[in-house]
Design a protein around this motif. Structure first.
Motif: not given
Ligand code: SF4
Length: 89
Positions: A11-12, A14, A24, A33, A35-36, A39
């Motif tokens: 789940y993203c 953002m 991602c 990304c 934030k990888v 996440c």
């Molecule tokens: S890595 Fe970036 S694009 Fe992927 S879920 Fe996280 S915030 Fe969203």
């Protein structure tokens, strides 16, 4: 193999919906990304994946915070003012 986790779903926060890791890892000019790590750490060994598949330089590009657009614009204006003052003197 860089595509080995592409079908995993997460789940993203953002974007507000589910997506696959394929998105991602390629969302930023074919780089992940920034934030990888946050996440995906609960899904698989993401740090190991990054270390295996991206150079140190690429990792710097991925994880170095970008200047906010307003700051970039402010920098451009300051440079233009400086050049204008230099051309007048
Ligand atoms: S890595 Fe970036 S694009 Fe992927 S879920 Fe996280 S915030 Fe969203």
């Amino acid at each position: 193999m860089i595509t080995q986790h592409d079908d995993k779903e997460g789940y993203c926060k953002m974007l507000g919906h589910f997506l696959t890791f394929n998105y991602c890892r390629s969302v930023s000019n074919n780089l992940p990304c920034n934030k990888v790590l946050d996440c995906w750490f609960q899904h698989f060994a993401i740090q190991e994946f990054i270390d295996k598949n991206y150079t140190v330089e690429e990792q710097e590009l991925i994880f170095t915070p970008q200047k906010p657009k307003i700051q970039s614009l402010s920098d451009i204006l300051k440079q233009a003012q400086k050049r204008l003052q230099e051309s007048k003197s």
